[in-house]
Design an enzyme around this catalytic site. Structure first.
Site, PDB file in Angstrom:
ATOM      1  N   HIS A   1     -88.728  -6.452  60.133  1.00 43.89           N
ATOM      2  CA  HIS A   1     -89.884  -5.606  59.818  1.00 43.89           C
ATOM      3  C   HIS A   1     -89.616  -4.897  58.493  1.00 43.89           C
ATOM      4  O   HIS A   1     -88.892  -3.904  58.455  1.00 43.89           O
ATOM      5  CB  HIS A   1     -90.102  -4.594  60.942  1.00 43.89           C
ATOM      6  CG  HIS A   1     -91.360  -3.815  60.815  1.00 43.89           C
ATOM      7  ND1 HIS A   1     -91.505  -2.774  59.920  1.00 43.89           N
ATOM      8  CD2 HIS A   1     -92.533  -3.937  61.468  1.00 43.89           C
ATOM      9  CE1 HIS A   1     -92.721  -2.278  60.035  1.00 43.89           C
ATOM     10  NE2 HIS A   1     -93.363  -2.969  60.981  1.00 43.89           N
TER      11      HIS A   1
ATOM     12  N   HIS B   1     -95.622  -8.216  56.154  1.00 39.03           N
ATOM     13  CA  HIS B   1     -94.535  -7.233  56.251  1.00 39.03           C
ATOM     14  C   HIS B   1     -93.559  -7.498  57.399  1.00 39.03           C
ATOM     15  O   HIS B   1     -92.515  -6.864  57.465  1.00 39.03           O
ATOM     16  CB  HIS B   1     -95.107  -5.824  56.389  1.00 39.03           C
ATOM     17  CG  HIS B   1     -95.599  -5.525  57.776  1.00 39.03           C
ATOM     18  ND1 HIS B   1     -96.751  -6.073  58.289  1.00 39.03           N
ATOM     19  CD2 HIS B   1     -95.070  -4.760  58.750  1.00 39.03           C
ATOM     20  CE1 HIS B   1     -96.923  -5.644  59.524  1.00 39.03           C
ATOM     21  NE2 HIS B   1     -95.908  -4.843  59.839  1.00 39.03           N
TER      22      HIS B   1
END
Length: 164
Positions: free
Chosen positions: A85, A70
């Protein structure tokens, strides 16, 4: 003495392209205090309209969260680092819905596909797709970070300028 004016030297800058296409968001609009308070660093966020993350500049993959996929830390050839992110609370998915196309230490070119994610999988699991892109604090070579544009951004268009 001779009337010559000294030209003010502009500090070197690095232009950062958007690694995703979608709607620009100021960091204070992000629903996670670590990002909205800028504790993670200066930058912006994108509400993506596709699940593709591309390299915002030539550099090296300094770190990719290998299990969850992620988050990616990419390092510019100058040593400046940028954190991408993907989504909020997406670490909890443990990689479900994510496909990494790079590994730690890989050299990448601007525009190269780094990561794909299934936006529907994120939403179905209660995760936001809002993606902060920040210049982590504590990088001594950086004098300032400037947001260049705040409109709907296609991937690969300049959105940040970092002055060293």
């Amino acid at each position: 003495m001779f009337g010559f004016k000294k030209k003010k030297m502009e500090s070197p800058s690095i232009e950062i392209s958007s690694p995703l296409s979608g709607q620009f968001l100021a960091l204070d609009e992000v629903q996670d205090e670590a990002f909205s308070s800028k504790a993670m660093g200066e930058g912006f966020a994108i509400l993506p309209d596709s699940g593709k993350v591309i390299a915002p500049f030539d550099g090296i993959i300094a770190h990719i969260m290998e299990k969850s996929k992620h988050a990616i830390l990419i390092e510019h050839n100058s040593g400046v680092q940028l954190l991408i992110h993907v989504g909020m609370d997406t670490v909890s998915l443990k990689g479900k819905g994510f496909t990494a196309h790079v590994s730690n230490g890989d050299r990448v070119k601007k525009g190269q596909l780094l990561l794909e994610f299934d936006m529907e999988t994120l939403r179905e699991n209660g995760c936001s797709t809002v993606t902060p892109i920040v210049v982590p604090g504590g990088q001594d070579t950086i004098s300032r970070v400037e947001v260049v544009s705040e409109s709907k951004q296609p991937a690969n268009e300049t959105v940040l300028r970092i002055f060293c």
